[in-house]
Design a protein around this motif. Structure first.
Motif, short mmCIF file in Angstrom:
data_model
loop_
_atom_site.label_atom_id
_atom_site.label_comp_id
_atom_site.label_asym_id
_atom_site.label_seq_id
_atom_site.Cartn_x
_atom_site.Cartn_y
_atom_site.Cartn_z
N UNK A 97 0.81 -1.21 0.00
CA UNK A 97 0.00 0.00 0.00
C UNK A 97 0.84 1.26 0.00
N UNK A 98 2.14 1.11 0.32
CA UNK A 98 3.03 2.26 0.42
C UNK A 98 4.24 2.16 -0.51
N UNK A 99 4.69 0.96 -0.82
CA UNK A 99 5.92 0.77 -1.59
C UNK A 99 5.75 -0.26 -2.71
N UNK A 100 6.42 0.01 -3.81
CA UNK A 100 6.50 -0.94 -4.91
C UNK A 100 7.57 -1.98 -4.54
N UNK A 101 7.15 -3.22 -4.34
CA UNK A 101 8.05 -4.27 -3.89
C UNK A 101 8.52 -5.18 -5.02
N UNK A 102 8.34 -4.74 -6.27
CA UNK A 102 8.63 -5.60 -7.41
C UNK A 102 10.05 -6.17 -7.36
N UNK A 103 11.01 -5.34 -6.97
CA UNK A 103 12.40 -5.78 -6.97
C UNK A 103 12.60 -6.93 -5.99
N UNK A 179 17.81 -4.32 -3.97
CA UNK A 179 16.90 -4.33 -2.83
C UNK A 179 16.13 -3.02 -2.70
N UNK A 180 16.26 -2.14 -3.68
CA UNK A 180 15.76 -0.76 -3.51
C UNK A 180 14.28 -0.66 -3.90
N UNK A 181 13.43 -0.93 -2.92
CA UNK A 181 12.00 -0.68 -3.12
C UNK A 181 11.78 0.82 -3.20
N UNK A 182 10.63 1.22 -3.72
CA UNK A 182 10.38 2.65 -3.94
C UNK A 182 8.96 3.00 -3.51
N UNK A 183 8.82 4.13 -2.83
CA UNK A 183 7.49 4.58 -2.44
C UNK A 183 6.61 4.70 -3.67
N UNK A 184 5.33 4.35 -3.51
CA UNK A 184 4.43 4.29 -4.66
C UNK A 184 4.24 5.68 -5.28
#
Length: 258
Positions: A97-103, A179-184
């Motif tokens: 809901x807060x971060x893109x976890x694709x990586x 490992x760099x997730x990113x805020x949506x």
């Protein structure tokens, strides 16, 4: 399933509805009463901080049996845990809901989401967090977890107040690209707000919550961008830890030699 016990402390996973409600009650005391958080399913009458994810997670509970007879009296610390093999029952991770976890999801490695971590005020700054982390380490080892992740919060939503601390995390602890997730998108709050040379590092780190500092000491990283959560009156960052990267000293803090 008992994970650990010492003196009057018991550390175990929630087993019953009563256990989960005790965890939600402690979360209410911390996240709602203390920090001013809200949520669609918060029950103010029963003093429960709850959401739709709770039934699908494991809840790690630290109990001080000297505090009373019921689990609601005894509970002093909680962690909410979701393994990647449990996630399909929910459909997504809470953090998404807060971060893109694709990586992370595309890495093929075993993941564990951490969340809703809190301690009773009487147990902060002592052994309680250490005991919770030991229980978490046991859980990680038992399930072969390779990457831990989850949001952790600064109190408040005034970015100007937090700008030096957020900038310090960005400059010193930004996760490597793998490992760099990113805020949506639409909620991305840039953390690169102050040049590193202009940061009062001592003051900035003093403002960083103890939980975040603890993960950084263990070799954790911060995702790119903060998420301002007005419902919970917090500014969130995403912590990511690769368990293979823990050096011997860090691992001795995090585990009990297992």
């Amino acid at each position: 399933m008992m994970l650990a016990a010492t003196d009057t402390f018991d550390l175990r996973l929630a087993q019953t509805e009563e256990d989960i409600r005790a965890a939600q009650h402690l979360r209410y005391q911390v996240f709602v009463k203390e920090l001013g958080g809200q949520g669609d399913l918060v029950d103010h009458d029963a003093e429960l901080e709850q959401d739709e994810y709770d039934p699908h997670f494991d809840h790690l509970m630290l109990l001080d049996t000297a505090r009373g007879e019921t689990v609601r009296d005894q509970i002093v610390g909680v962690y909410r845990l979701l393994r990647d093999d449990m996630m399909p029952r929910v459909g997504r991770y809470y953090t998404e809901g807060e971060y893109d976890l694709s990586v992370l999801k595309d890495s093929g490695r075993k993941l564990l989401e951490l969340g809703r971590s809190c301690l009773h005020p009487d147990y902060r700054g002592g052994a309680a967090m250490y005991l919770l982390w030991n229980g978490l380490a046991d859980y990680v080892n038992r399930h072969g977890v390779e990457i831990l992740f989850g949001t952790a919060s600064f109190h408040g939503t005034d970015i100007e107040v937090l700008q030096e601390s957020l900038s310090l995390l960005y400059h010193r602890h930004l996760a490597p690209e793998n490992l760099r997730v990113r805020a949506v998108a639409g909620h991305f709050q840039d953390m690169n707000l102050v040049p590193e040379a202009d940061i009062n590092r001592v003051a900035a780190m003093r403002q960083v919550p103890a939980l975040i500092k603890g993960y950084l000491r263990l070799g954790g990283f911060i995702g790119d961008g903060a998420f301002v959560d007005h419902d919970f009156n917090t500014t969130d960052v995403c912590l990511v830890m690769d368990t293979e990267k823990l050096n011997a000293t860090q691992r001795s803090i995090y585990t009990r030699g297992t």
